[in-house]
Design an enzyme around this catalytic site. Structure first.
Site, PDB file in Angstrom:
ATOM      1  N   CYS A 235       0.836  -1.202   0.000  1.00  0.00           N
ATOM      2  CA  CYS A 235       0.000   0.000   0.000  1.00  0.00           C
ATOM      3  C   CYS A 235       0.873   1.253   0.000  1.00  0.00           C
ATOM      4  O   CYS A 235       1.531   1.547  -0.986  1.00  0.00           O
ATOM      5  CB  CYS A 235      -0.968  -0.039   1.182  1.00  0.00           C
ATOM      6  SG  CYS A 235      -2.383   1.075   0.976  1.00  0.00           S
TER       7      CYS A 235
ATOM      8  N   HIS B   3      -3.766  -5.572   1.108  1.00  0.00           N
ATOM      9  CA  HIS B   3      -3.548  -5.886   2.522  1.00  0.00           C
ATOM     10  C   HIS B   3      -3.979  -7.323   2.807  1.00  0.00           C
ATOM     11  O   HIS B   3      -4.861  -7.858   2.151  1.00  0.00           O
ATOM     12  CB  HIS B   3      -4.358  -4.937   3.413  1.00  0.00           C
ATOM     13  CG  HIS B   3      -3.863  -3.542   3.407  1.00  0.00           C
ATOM     14  ND1 HIS B   3      -2.706  -3.154   4.056  1.00  0.00           N
ATOM     15  CD2 HIS B   3      -4.373  -2.405   2.842  1.00  0.00           C
ATOM     16  CE1 HIS B   3      -2.521  -1.859   3.903  1.00  0.00           C
ATOM     17  NE2 HIS B   3      -3.511  -1.379   3.163  1.00  0.00           N
TER      18      HIS B   3
END
Length: 481
Positions: free
Chosen positions: A331, A428
């Site tokens: 991310c 994630h």
């Protein structure tokens, strides 16, 4: 079972006293007994979050509590989420969606509006499930936050629910914590505290009993349970990185722990892997040698990138790659691996642009829209399935993305460098799927047949936690008779 409380609130004398785990345990115990129950936290401040089934964002602890109750996480379980982006400001998320960035004073003024969202969510949960277990935030003894409070006694007073007060004996001063907290409450607030829970006890209970008797005589309130210190639980952390790091395996994984690191639960599967030595490196700490360096997510990507540079990480990473090491960015960490990160709209702070680490040929522009989605797909570099979630503000593009990491719902995702040493992804939970976790570790150089199933570990820990908390449930039922 006829559980006598419609809404029951668990508050703590301090942060990390055990509120999250007590609520999770009560949810699991009630589920075991056929009681329809939902978890709830009016206001959460945390950088670990989860994506819900209805495409919103809530605190990670409420997602865990939903699992304990046998439910899919929903935004009503945590209607107000604050994600700090600086020492004085945070992104304010209402009903799962980012509203805006606010400083502390502006948010304090906004609380009257936020309370409406809190009460509406609580009412919807009551209508659907009948019983609600509520987790407070921090401590109700924070006098400076009492005005317009929506997180602790302000909520309890608004819905007229009983409160149990949890204290962590492992911190020391447990009796002072409990008596001191009560003394800071108003009469009406003090009257709604129905009893105490002393958490994380280890030792001879007989040596504690004189203190328990004194506490009950001093306050006129019962000690409902003394809960044991349970070692080795595998449960999603609400925010803080575990103080004790795993140091068990020969494969060394190092994660820089920046000021706004988010979703470090991405690495729980690595922490549990018997052949992995996982280390989080904080500010000022020496950077150890590693087989794999992982740049984690961040709530302030440009700020944490500047922190990385100030701590000497670019030079360390360059040396690491020269010696054949591997690097993964997740991310915000993925965005840092590129050529540049621009923030023309001031999403994270002052508008501007930062030079990235230059390890992938991508550029990122931070956007005002946040992508929130549970996803599934397959690895592009191995035969392995993957599930996870995306939660980011920003769009990345560049030639490195022609070599994707995953195929998600038919689209390429992430990027791998031409020399196959650097990998970046927005996904994630990438290590949580056993197949994908093993494939990523093999890519990084660990060839192992060991499989870590985070879902199974979490479920076993919830059952163990519930078993240990049964005395509290029994005491609550007796108290009402």
């Amino acid at each position: 079972m006829d559980f006598p409380y419609t809404t029951l609130m668990v508050q703590g004398t301090t942060s990390d006293a055990g509120k999250s785990t007590v609520v999770a345990a009560l949810c699991r115990l009630l589920k075991r007994n056929g009681v329809s129950v939902a978890p709830f936290k009016p206001q959460n401040m945390a950088l670990n979050s989860a994506v819900t089934v209805n495409g919103g964002e809530i605190g990670r602890a409420q997602a865990l509590q939903a699992i304990a109750a046998g439910l899919e996480p929903h935004t009503d379980m945590n209607p107000v989420l604050l994600k700090p982006s600086s020492d004085i400001g945070a992104q304010v998320i209402i009903n799962g969606k980012a509203l805006s960035n606010m400083n502390a004073r502006d948010y304090h003024n906004y609380k009257l509006v936020a309370m409406e969202a809190v009460l509406s969510s609580h009412e919807r949960l009551l209508q659907k499930y009948g019983k609600v277990m509520v987790e407070g935030a921090g401590s109700p003894a924070e006098i400076n936050l009492r005005n317009r409070d929506i997180a602790n006694m302000g909520f309890a007073e608004a819905v007229d629910c009983p409160v149990i007060l949890v204290a962590d004996i492992d911190r020391g001063g447990v009796f002072a914590h409990l008596v001191g907290t009560l003394s800071c409450l108003s009469d009406s607030e003090r009257n709604r505290v129905i009893g105490f829970v002393i958490n994380r006890f280890r030792g001879d209970i007989s040596l504690l009993e004189p203190g328990l008797e004194w506490l009950e005589q001093q306050t006129g309130k019962p000690v409902l349970a003394v809960l044991p210190y349970l070692h080795g639980l595998f449960l999603d952390a609400e925010d803080a990185v575990q103080a004790v790091q795993a140091a068990q395996g020969a494969f060394r994984v190092v994660v820089p722990s920046g000021p706004r690191m988010s979703n470090h639960t991405d690495f729980d599967a690595l922490r549990a892997h018997p052949e992995v030595d996982l280390r989080f490196v904080r500010e000022g700490e020496p950077i150890p040698a590693a087989d794999l360096i992982i740049l984690p997510g961040s709530k302030n990507t440009r700020g944490d990138l500047a922190w990385l540079k100030s701590q000497g990480w670019p030079e360390k990473i360059a040396r690491h790659l020269r010696y054949g090491g591997k690097v993964i960015g997740v991310c915000g960490g993925f965005q840092m691996l590129g050529q540049s990160i621009s923030d023309p709209h001031g999403v994270e702070g002052a508008p501007g642009e930062s030079a990235g680490l230059g390890l992938l040929n991508i550029s990122t522009e931070l956007t005002q829209d946040k992508r929130l989605e549970q996803v599934s797909g397959s690895c592009a570099f191995a035969e392995a399935s993957v599930t996870g979630y995306e939660i980011h503000m920003g769009v990345s593009s560049g030639s490195s993305m022609e070599r994707p990491v995953f195929h998600i719902d038919g689209r390429p995702e992430g990027a791998i460098s031409e020399d196959n040493q650097v990998l970046g992804t927005y996904l994630h939970g990438l290590f949580d799927t056993p197949q994908a976790g093993n494939a990523l570790l093999r890519w990084a150089g660990l060839h192992s047949d060991t499989t870590v199933d985070t879902s199974a570990l979490r479920e076993a820990s919830l059952e163990r936690l519930a078993d240990a908390t049964q005395p509290l449930l029994d005491a609550l039922i007796r108290l009402k008779k």
